[in-house]
Design a protein around this motif. Structure first.
Motif, PDB file in Angstrom:
ATOM      1  N   ILE A 354       0.859  -1.184   0.000  1.00  0.00           N
ATOM      2  CA  ILE A 354       0.000   0.000   0.000  1.00  0.00           C
ATOM      3  C   ILE A 354       0.893   1.231   0.000  1.00  0.00           C
ATOM      4  N   PHE A 355       0.470   2.296  -0.681  1.00  0.00           N
ATOM      5  CA  PHE A 355       1.204   3.552  -0.565  1.00  0.00           C
ATOM      6  C   PHE A 355       0.234   4.705  -0.337  1.00  0.00           C
ATOM      7  N   ILE A 356       0.688   5.664   0.444  1.00  0.00           N
ATOM      8  CA  ILE A 356      -0.093   6.847   0.791  1.00  0.00           C
ATOM      9  C   ILE A 356       0.809   8.063   0.607  1.00  0.00           C
ATOM     10  N   ILE A 357       0.298   9.096  -0.040  1.00  0.00           N
ATOM     11  CA  ILE A 357       1.033  10.352  -0.150  1.00  0.00           C
ATOM     12  C   ILE A 357       0.305  11.385   0.699  1.00  0.00           C
ATOM     13  N   GLN A 358       1.077  12.041   1.585  1.00  0.00           N
ATOM     14  CA  GLN A 358       0.488  12.947   2.571  1.00  0.00           C
ATOM     15  C   GLN A 358       1.169  14.305   2.537  1.00  0.00           C
ATOM     16  N   ASP A 359       0.364  15.345   2.708  1.00  0.00           N
ATOM     17  CA  ASP A 359       0.884  16.695   2.901  1.00  0.00           C
ATOM     18  C   ASP A 359       1.158  16.874   4.392  1.00  0.00           C
ATOM     19  N   MET A 360       2.420  17.138   4.739  1.00  0.00           N
ATOM     20  CA  MET A 360       2.788  17.150   6.155  1.00  0.00           C
ATOM     21  C   MET A 360       2.306  18.383   6.919  1.00  0.00           C
ATOM     22  N   PRO A 361       2.319  19.605   6.348  1.00  0.00           N
ATOM     23  CA  PRO A 361       1.836  20.758   7.124  1.00  0.00           C
ATOM     24  C   PRO A 361       0.386  20.608   7.579  1.00  0.00           C
ATOM     25  N   THR A 362      -0.454  19.999   6.745  1.00  0.00           N
ATOM     26  CA  THR A 362      -1.861  19.828   7.115  1.00  0.00           C
ATOM     27  C   THR A 362      -2.184  18.411   7.586  1.00  0.00           C
ATOM     28  N   ARG A 363      -1.280  17.447   7.330  1.00  0.00           N
ATOM     29  CA  ARG A 363      -1.473  16.018   7.587  1.00  0.00           C
ATOM     30  C   ARG A 363      -2.619  15.455   6.734  1.00  0.00           C
ATOM     31  N   CYS A 364      -2.856  16.058   5.584  1.00  0.00           N
ATOM     32  CA  CYS A 364      -3.927  15.629   4.685  1.00  0.00           C
ATOM     33  C   CYS A 364      -3.446  14.509   3.769  1.00  0.00           C
ATOM     34  N   PHE A 365      -4.221  13.412   3.680  1.00  0.00           N
ATOM     35  CA  PHE A 365      -3.917  12.339   2.741  1.00  0.00           C
ATOM     36  C   PHE A 365      -4.337  12.773   1.334  1.00  0.00           C
ATOM     37  N   LEU A 366      -3.400  12.753   0.408  1.00  0.00           N
ATOM     38  CA  LEU A 366      -3.684  13.189  -0.953  1.00  0.00           C
ATOM     39  C   LEU A 366      -3.962  12.019  -1.888  1.00  0.00           C
ATOM     40  N   PHE A 367      -3.175  10.965  -1.766  1.00  0.00           N
ATOM     41  CA  PHE A 367      -3.323   9.804  -2.646  1.00  0.00           C
ATOM     42  C   PHE A 367      -3.243   8.533  -1.823  1.00  0.00           C
ATOM     43  N   TYR A 368      -4.037   7.564  -2.236  1.00  0.00           N
ATOM     44  CA  TYR A 368      -4.007   6.234  -1.631  1.00  0.00           C
ATOM     45  C   TYR A 368      -3.959   5.227  -2.760  1.00  0.00           C
ATOM     46  N   GLY A 369      -3.059   4.225  -2.634  1.00  0.00           N
ATOM     47  CA  GLY A 369      -2.962   3.264  -3.704  1.00  0.00           C
ATOM     48  C   GLY A 369      -2.537   1.892  -3.245  1.00  0.00           C
ATOM     49  N   LEU A 370      -2.791   0.906  -4.114  1.00  0.00           N
ATOM     50  CA  LEU A 370      -2.330  -0.462  -3.942  1.00  0.00           C
ATOM     51  C   LEU A 370      -1.491  -0.808  -5.156  1.00  0.00           C
ATOM     52  N   PHE A 371      -0.266  -1.266  -4.918  1.00  0.00           N
ATOM     53  CA  PHE A 371       0.518  -1.804  -6.031  1.00  0.00           C
ATOM     54  C   PHE A 371       0.558  -3.307  -5.849  1.00  0.00           C
ATOM     55  N   GLN A 372      -0.077  -4.046  -6.797  1.00  0.00           N
ATOM     56  CA  GLN A 372      -0.211  -5.480  -6.642  1.00  0.00           C
ATOM     57  C   GLN A 372       0.516  -6.289  -7.700  1.00  0.00           C
ATOM     58  N   LYS A 373       0.735  -5.655  -8.868  1.00  0.00           N
ATOM     59  CA  LYS A 373       1.505  -6.378  -9.888  1.00  0.00           C
ATOM     60  C   LYS A 373       2.101  -5.385 -10.875  1.00  0.00           C
ATOM     61  N   PRO A 374       3.307  -5.689 -11.362  1.00  0.00           N
ATOM     62  CA  PRO A 374       3.967  -4.797 -12.334  1.00  0.00           C
ATOM     63  C   PRO A 374       3.189  -4.728 -13.652  1.00  0.00           C
TER      64      PRO A 374
END
Length: 374
Positions: A354-374
């Protein structure tokens, strides 16, 4: 809690709720914030039970001045000079409906959004082609993969939300360390993929009780944007994490204070995910049912006619390569470094994560993803 904090809390709760409901064996990347703002825009025109259902699913029931909060958050997130974040929401409406001037004005005010009038009823394919061409032009060709199944003669209102990010890692992955290696799928099948490698000091956390490890990969010099890679110990452990993850866990796992700076060797697969998701069924399972019902929807603040939401399309593109989420021209050389130290540990993402991209000043989650196969 300030209005901005309330909006961030709503977004992060919504992200976790989506994570629990997104069941797929494919790669997934979502921008919950783009979806949340799009639905908050529709909520401007909803009343009675339709409105209350939407607010509950979006976690904005107790938020006051919510629309100004979204405007402030989007302004904060898009003003950075270290990365480019583009989030856009557009309503495509059947041409036979009369849209309220008040709704048009307030949607421009709070969300800088326009309603596009199209002929779903009489010319569904032409309407779809118009939407694709409109998106291609508006997003410089980033999104061209919207399915024809999105529309038909009965389509009344489609919300399309798009998001893409251009950002460079704080510490790039040297191209010289990229090699073809084995990646194990959740079925235990082995495939080869290009794995990027880097050595350096990164935040990492190992949670033995939950059988997973978390690595933090920052972007830019200020490191205000960070990707968290959540890697289960077992090749088939991602589904359990996805279904059981809670709001409290997500906040804890992305808390830098709970992590330890370590000189580490990291291996991460190169990946690019171009996603186009119909979110209607997911949102229904979350409890947002009336707005999608021809007989129950009440969007009378948008139109006095019997208008209902046909679908919500979430379009996101995400790329992780040696430079970052997408290649950006830079005057800086890709500098490796010499070290006499050996890495204290290795983080090898050679199975689904799983990967999550977060903005640290606000602690807001911007993107959520699953990488399961190339």
């Amino acid at each position: 809690m300030s209005t901005l904090e309330a909006v961030v809390s709503a977004n992060n709760n919504f992200t976790v709720a989506l994570a629990n409901k997104m069941s797929s064996n494919e790669n997934i990347v979502l921008c919950p914030l783009s979806m949340l703002t799009a639905l908050a825009l529709v909520c401007l025109g909803a009343v009675r039970k339709t409105e209350s259902q939407m607010k509950k699913v979006l976690h904005i029931e107790s938020c006051t001045d919510i629309h100004s909060g979204f405007k402030q958050l989007l302004s904060n997130l898009t003003e950075s000079k270290e990365y480019v974040l583009n989030i856009d929401n557009t309503l495509f409406v059947e041409e036979t409906f009369n849209i309220s001037d008040t709704f048009i004005n307030i949607s421009k005010l709070w969300y800088n959004s326009n309603s596009e009038i199209v002929g779903f009823k009489n010319h569904p394919r032409s309407a779809w082609e118009y939407m694709v061409n409109w998106l291609t032009e508006k997003t410089a060709g980033n999104f061209q993969n919207m399915s024809l199944e999105t529309v038909n003669n009965d389509t009344k209102l489609v919300v399309v939300n798009t998001a893409f990010l251009l950002a460079n890692w704080t510490q790039n992955f040297p191209q010289s360390k990229s090699e073809k290696e084995i990646f194990t799928l959740s079925t235990n099948e082995k495939v080869y993929t290009l794995m990027m490698g880097v050595e350096g000091t990164f935040n990492i956390r190992i949670i033995k009780d939950e059988m997973l490890s978390i690595i933090e990969l920052p972007y830019g010099k200020k490191q205000n944007l960070r990707m968290y890679v959540i890697l289960p110990d077992k090749y088939d452990g991602i589904k359990k994490i996805q279904q059981n993850i809670s709001y409290e866990q997500m906040n804890d796992w992305t808390n830098p204070e709970s992590m330890k700076k370590t000189f580490i060797e990291i291996f991460l697969p190169y990946f690019k995910i171009d996603s186009s998701y119909s979110m209607k069924n997911v949102l229904r399972r979350m409890g947002m049912t009336d707005v999608f019902s021809e007989t129950k929807s009440n969007l009378s603040e948008i139109s006095l006619e019997s208008l209902y939401l046909s679908d919500v399309i979430n379009l996101v593109t995400m790329e992780a390569d040696e430079d970052g989420t997408e290649e950006v021209t830079s005057d800086d050389d890709h500098l490796g470094f010499l070290s006499l130290r050996l890495p204290q540990m290795t983080f090898r993402a050679d199975h689904p994560f799983i990967f999550i991209i977060q903005d640290m000043p606000t602690r807001c989650f911007l993107f959520y993803g699953l990488f399961q196969k190339p």
